[in-house]
Design an enzyme around this catalytic site. Structure first.
Site, mmCIF file in Angstrom:
data_model
loop_
_atom_site.group_PDB
_atom_site.id
_atom_site.type_symbol
_atom_site.label_atom_id
_atom_site.label_comp_id
_atom_site.label_asym_id
_atom_site.label_seq_id
_atom_site.Cartn_x
_atom_site.Cartn_y
_atom_site.Cartn_z
ATOM 1 N N CYS A 1 0.841 -1.206 0.000
ATOM 2 C CA CYS A 1 0.000 0.000 0.000
ATOM 3 C C CYS A 1 0.874 1.254 0.000
ATOM 4 O O CYS A 1 1.591 1.521 0.962
ATOM 5 C CB CYS A 1 -0.908 -0.059 1.232
ATOM 6 S SG CYS A 1 -1.629 1.507 1.734
ATOM 7 N N CYS B 1 0.238 3.831 2.714
ATOM 8 C CA CYS B 1 0.725 3.316 4.009
ATOM 9 C C CYS B 1 2.215 3.599 4.158
ATOM 10 O O CYS B 1 2.672 4.026 5.221
ATOM 11 C CB CYS B 1 0.523 1.805 4.116
ATOM 12 S SG CYS B 1 -1.189 1.286 4.137
#
Ligand SMILES: [Zn+2]
Length: 144
Positions: free
Chosen positions: A68, A71
């Site tokens: 991600c 993230c």
């Protein structure tokens, strides 16, 4: 002397009693001698999550995954927040891929997700990456 706070050790999960006025003095775990309140996020897993939820300090959880992008971009912000909040709030990272059962149990629908636990119960949650001022502002709204 004030009532000691109960704080779980991030390494051995042992509960430590630490007087509030000594939180800033880098307390060490009575069992394994590790630093109880490191200035960096701790690693949460399926195995230690229940233990780490215990204690008197709030726990802020960053649910993330290695694939991600947002993230990964948020990771340094979370690390900085850990330094700034040391002694007031504990910060932990939960890899949703390493703990899919726990992520499902927490009803994680998007990542990154931020979950704030107080007294072992979820107090607030937010999805999406934030800047450090946004994160600290949100935590202030939650009384931190
Ligand atoms: Zn320990």
């Amino acid at each position: 002397m004030s009532t000691p706070l109960l704080i779980p050790c991030p390494y051995c999960n042992g509960l430590n009693r630490i007087p509030a006025e000594r939180l800033g003095e880098t307390p060490h775990c009575g069992r394994c001698k590790a630093v109880v309140l490191p200035a960096a996020p701790i690693t949460l897993t399926q195995g230690n999550f229940a233990s780490q939820l215990k204690g008197d300090l709030p726990l802020l959880v960053d649910v993330w995954a290695s694939w991600c992008g947002p993230c990964r971009a948020f990771a340094p912000v979370f690390e900085q927040a850990a330094t700034q909040l040391q002694g007031r709030c504990r910060l932990g990272k939960l890899d949703s891929e390493a703990a899919p059962q726990l992520a499902a149990q927490l009803a994680i629908r998007s990542i990154p997700s931020l979950l704030l636990f107080k007294g072992g119960a979820e107090a607030a949650r937010l999805s999406g990456a934030l800047s450090l001022p946004q994160l600290l502002g949100w935590l202030r709204q939650q009384g931190l």
